[in-house]
Design a protein around this motif. Sequence first.
Motif, PDB file in Angstrom:
ATOM      1  N   LYS A  61       0.816  -1.219   0.000  1.00 53.96           N
ATOM      2  CA  LYS A  61       0.000   0.000   0.000  1.00 53.96           C
ATOM      3  C   LYS A  61       0.848   1.266   0.000  1.00 53.96           C
ATOM      4  O   LYS A  61       0.371   2.342  -0.363  1.00 53.96           O
ATOM      5  CB  LYS A  61      -0.938   0.005   1.207  1.00 53.96           C
ATOM      6  CG  LYS A  61      -0.235   0.109   2.556  1.00 53.96           C
ATOM      7  CD  LYS A  61      -1.237   0.124   3.700  1.00 53.96           C
ATOM      8  CE  LYS A  61      -0.538   0.277   5.045  1.00 53.96           C
ATOM      9  NZ  LYS A  61      -1.496   0.309   6.177  1.00 53.96           N
ATOM     10  N   LYS A  77      -7.679  -4.138 -11.097  1.00 58.04           N
ATOM     11  CA  LYS A  77      -8.293  -3.751  -9.833  1.00 58.04           C
ATOM     12  C   LYS A  77      -9.812  -3.592  -9.994  1.00 58.04           C
ATOM     13  O   LYS A  77     -10.576  -3.879  -9.065  1.00 58.04           O
ATOM     14  CB  LYS A  77      -7.665  -2.456  -9.322  1.00 58.04           C
ATOM     15  CG  LYS A  77      -6.206  -2.621  -8.903  1.00 58.04           C
ATOM     16  CD  LYS A  77      -5.605  -1.302  -8.431  1.00 58.04           C
ATOM     17  CE  LYS A  77      -4.169  -1.506  -7.981  1.00 58.04           C
ATOM     18  NZ  LYS A  77      -4.075  -2.356  -6.759  1.00 58.04           N
ATOM     19  N   GLU A 128      -2.540   2.781  -3.500  1.00 59.01           N
ATOM     20  CA  GLU A 128      -3.789   3.304  -2.959  1.00 59.01           C
ATOM     21  C   GLU A 128      -4.480   4.209  -3.978  1.00 59.01           C
ATOM     22  O   GLU A 128      -5.713   4.178  -4.123  1.00 59.01           O
ATOM     23  CB  GLU A 128      -3.514   4.082  -1.667  1.00 59.01           C
ATOM     24  CG  GLU A 128      -4.766   4.559  -0.956  1.00 59.01           C
ATOM     25  CD  GLU A 128      -4.466   5.234   0.366  1.00 59.01           C
ATOM     26  OE1 GLU A 128      -5.389   5.839   0.947  1.00 59.01           O
ATOM     27  OE2 GLU A 128      -3.306   5.151   0.822  1.00 59.01           O
ATOM     28  N   GLN A 129      -3.706   4.998  -4.710  1.00 56.30           N
ATOM     29  CA  GLN A 129      -4.279   5.859  -5.744  1.00 56.30           C
ATOM     30  C   GLN A 129      -4.917   5.016  -6.850  1.00 56.30           C
ATOM     31  O   GLN A 129      -6.007   5.333  -7.342  1.00 56.30           O
ATOM     32  CB  GLN A 129      -3.186   6.758  -6.343  1.00 56.30           C
ATOM     33  CG  GLN A 129      -2.637   7.779  -5.367  1.00 56.30           C
ATOM     34  CD  GLN A 129      -1.420   8.507  -5.912  1.00 56.30           C
ATOM     35  OE1 GLN A 129      -0.687   7.991  -6.750  1.00 56.30           O
ATOM     36  NE2 GLN A 129      -1.195   9.726  -5.438  1.00 56.30           N
ATOM     37  N   ASP A 131      -6.132   1.978  -6.543  1.00 60.88           N
ATOM     38  CA  ASP A 131      -7.361   1.383  -5.993  1.00 60.88           C
ATOM     39  C   ASP A 131      -8.532   2.361  -6.084  1.00 60.88           C
ATOM     40  O   ASP A 131      -9.648   1.992  -6.491  1.00 60.88           O
ATOM     41  CB  ASP A 131      -7.144   0.978  -4.533  1.00 60.88           C
ATOM     42  CG  ASP A 131      -6.282  -0.267  -4.379  1.00 60.88           C
ATOM     43  OD1 ASP A 131      -6.193  -1.045  -5.349  1.00 60.88           O
ATOM     44  OD2 ASP A 131      -5.693  -0.442  -3.291  1.00 60.88           O
ATOM     45  N   LYS A 132      -8.273   3.613  -5.710  1.00 60.96           N
ATOM     46  CA  LYS A 132      -9.344   4.617  -5.720  1.00 60.96           C
ATOM     47  C   LYS A 132      -9.735   4.993  -7.151  1.00 60.96           C
ATOM     48  O   LYS A 132     -10.909   5.288  -7.422  1.00 60.96           O
ATOM     49  CB  LYS A 132      -8.905   5.848  -4.945  1.00 60.96           C
ATOM     50  CG  LYS A 132      -8.788   5.590  -3.442  1.00 60.96           C
ATOM     51  CD  LYS A 132      -8.467   6.849  -2.672  1.00 60.96           C
ATOM     52  CE  LYS A 132      -8.444   6.577  -1.164  1.00 60.96           C
ATOM     53  NZ  LYS A 132      -8.151   7.786  -0.376  1.00 60.96           N
ATOM     54  N   GLN A 135     -12.065   2.291  -8.292  1.00 60.19           N
ATOM     55  CA  GLN A 135     -13.394   2.475  -7.708  1.00 60.19           C
ATOM     56  C   GLN A 135     -14.134   3.592  -8.426  1.00 60.19           C
ATOM     57  O   GLN A 135     -15.347   3.483  -8.677  1.00 60.19           O
ATOM     58  CB  GLN A 135     -13.265   2.802  -6.221  1.00 60.19           C
ATOM     59  CG  GLN A 135     -14.590   2.874  -5.478  1.00 60.19           C
ATOM     60  CD  GLN A 135     -15.315   1.549  -5.461  1.00 60.19           C
ATOM     61  OE1 GLN A 135     -14.800   0.564  -4.928  1.00 60.19           O
ATOM     62  NE2 GLN A 135     -16.512   1.495  -6.043  1.00 60.19           N
ATOM     63  N   ALA A 136     -13.413   4.652  -8.785  1.00 57.57           N
ATOM     64  CA  ALA A 136     -14.040   5.754  -9.522  1.00 57.57           C
ATOM     65  C   ALA A 136     -14.534   5.283 -10.881  1.00 57.57           C
ATOM     66  O   ALA A 136     -15.602   5.703 -11.353  1.00 57.57           O
ATOM     67  CB  ALA A 136     -13.048   6.903  -9.682  1.00 57.57           C
ATOM     68  N   ASP A 139     -17.692   3.369 -10.358  1.00 56.91           N
ATOM     69  CA  ASP A 139     -18.772   4.282  -9.982  1.00 56.91           C
ATOM     70  C   ASP A 139     -19.160   5.254 -11.100  1.00 56.91           C
ATOM     71  O   ASP A 139     -20.112   6.030 -10.944  1.00 56.91           O
ATOM     72  CB  ASP A 139     -18.374   5.089  -8.745  1.00 56.91           C
ATOM     73  CG  ASP A 139     -18.202   4.217  -7.506  1.00 56.91           C
ATOM     74  OD1 ASP A 139     -18.730   3.090  -7.507  1.00 56.91           O
ATOM     75  OD2 ASP A 139     -17.523   4.657  -6.560  1.00 56.91           O
ATOM     76  N   GLU A 146     -12.043  15.769  -9.764  1.00 58.37           N
ATOM     77  CA  GLU A 146     -12.182  14.704  -8.775  1.00 58.37           C
ATOM     78  C   GLU A 146     -11.188  13.579  -9.049  1.00 58.37           C
ATOM     79  O   GLU A 146     -10.572  13.041  -8.121  1.00 58.37           O
ATOM     80  CB  GLU A 146     -13.614  14.168  -8.795  1.00 58.37           C
ATOM     81  CG  GLU A 146     -13.901  13.157  -7.694  1.00 58.37           C
ATOM     82  CD  GLU A 146     -15.353  12.737  -7.640  1.00 58.37           C
ATOM     83  OE1 GLU A 146     -15.654  11.718  -6.984  1.00 58.37           O
ATOM     84  OE2 GLU A 146     -16.202  13.429  -8.263  1.00 58.37           O
ATOM     85  N   ILE A 150      -7.704  12.323  -6.854  1.00 60.02           N
ATOM     86  CA  ILE A 150      -7.354  10.943  -6.485  1.00 60.02           C
ATOM     87  C   ILE A 150      -5.877  10.687  -6.763  1.00 60.02           C
ATOM     88  O   ILE A 150      -5.171  10.065  -5.964  1.00 60.02           O
ATOM     89  CB  ILE A 150      -8.233   9.937  -7.255  1.00 60.02           C
ATOM     90  CG1 ILE A 150      -9.679   9.996  -6.756  1.00 60.02           C
ATOM     91  CG2 ILE A 150      -7.673   8.516  -7.134  1.00 60.02           C
ATOM     92  CD1 ILE A 150     -10.641   9.162  -7.573  1.00 60.02           C
ATOM     93  N   ASN A 154      -2.694  11.255  -1.159  1.00 60.41           N
ATOM     94  CA  ASN A 154      -2.148   9.997  -0.624  1.00 60.41           C
ATOM     95  C   ASN A 154      -1.042   9.400  -1.496  1.00 60.41           C
ATOM     96  O   ASN A 154      -1.111   8.236  -1.908  1.00 60.41           O
ATOM     97  CB  ASN A 154      -3.280   8.964  -0.466  1.00 60.41           C
ATOM     98  CG  ASN A 154      -4.394   9.461   0.415  1.00 60.41           C
ATOM     99  OD1 ASN A 154      -4.168   9.880   1.539  1.00 60.41           O
ATOM    100  ND2 ASN A 154      -5.618   9.432  -0.113  1.00 60.41           N
TER     101      ASN A 154
END
Length: 367
Positions: A61, A77, A128-129, A131-132, A135-136, A139, A146, A150, A154
């Motif tokens: 991570k 992912k 971590e970036q 992963d997000k 998810q984006a 979604d 936005e 991301i 982090n």
Amino acid sequence: MKNRTYVDINLLQSVPASNINRDDTGSPKTAQYGGVTRSRVSSQAWKKAIRQYFIDHLEEKNLGTRTLELVGFVADKIQKLDDSITHTEAMDKAEKVVNKAGLKTNTKSKKHPENDYKLKALFFIGNEQADKLAQAAVDGVDDKKELQAILNDNPAVDISLFGRMAADDPTLNEDASAQVAHAISTHAVNTEYDFFTATDDFSSKDNAGAGMLGTMEYNSSTLYRYANVSGHELVKQLGDPKKAAKSIALFIEAFVKSMPTGKSNSYANETLPSAIVVTIRDDRPVNLVNGFEKPVSSDDGYLDESLERLNGEFEKANQFVDAPKFVLTLGDSNLEDKNLESLEAMSNFNDLLSKFVEEVTPLLSED
């Protein structure tokens, strides 16, 4: 005036016959300094070795990945998030979200389908970036601000330390909190040549010739190595003084223990430093290479004289800058600056790292 914390790492390390960093002709890299030719190991070569050390010792991570295959990385992912999405759908979703974030991919080509979905330029992304970002994509997020948030929030530890340049969009750049100098020898060097032959195991008994002939270039040297970390900037990036302190300690560990792998199987040049000086300052970082501008000359080894030069330049530098917050040494450094109450010689490397974290954490908390 805001608080600052700069960490300097100075090493002296002797390397035997080796060619750990080659130029485009296969010769060991060199540099002109002080009117003579020095052995040189590029900062890029040692940073690559440090990053590999991170891969072996950091949690996933906290790691970054630098790749042209970002779409495929994010697509994998996406499928882990939703296994009902096919590979093709995941690739399309990943490419869309990557493009919306401001990163360009290659135009699809029937002649070169292997380049489909690849970025036009390397991009360094934290786990971590990624992963997000996946998810984006699931979604259906398509707002550029936005998505870029991301990619900017982090950052992984190695991205924070080494920085990131995004050729497509400078807003995705990440300033490096660490600097690594090109290592150079404290003395002049001459390139030498190793003539080798290789025999053919199936050659006939009456054939005494070699199956292959060749030469390899090499040199040997005592290197001065230097790096620094802007601790207060790393705290801003990571958002946690304790994490920043441990990350710098790992950087010191990796800087000391890593070794570029060029021709390592041929020369087995796996040495360790003979002297380590870690200095914490609050005014500016200081590279002590000026102590070797006049090349060390010796027919009885270079290390002892190099140590004297390092110590002398350390004391000289302290006439120009503020006194260090503290100094930790290990090995043969033997600093003797009587004006420094904060100077402490450590008995082993693990103690040095523990003491470093203990001393630097409160300073970073003030930052």
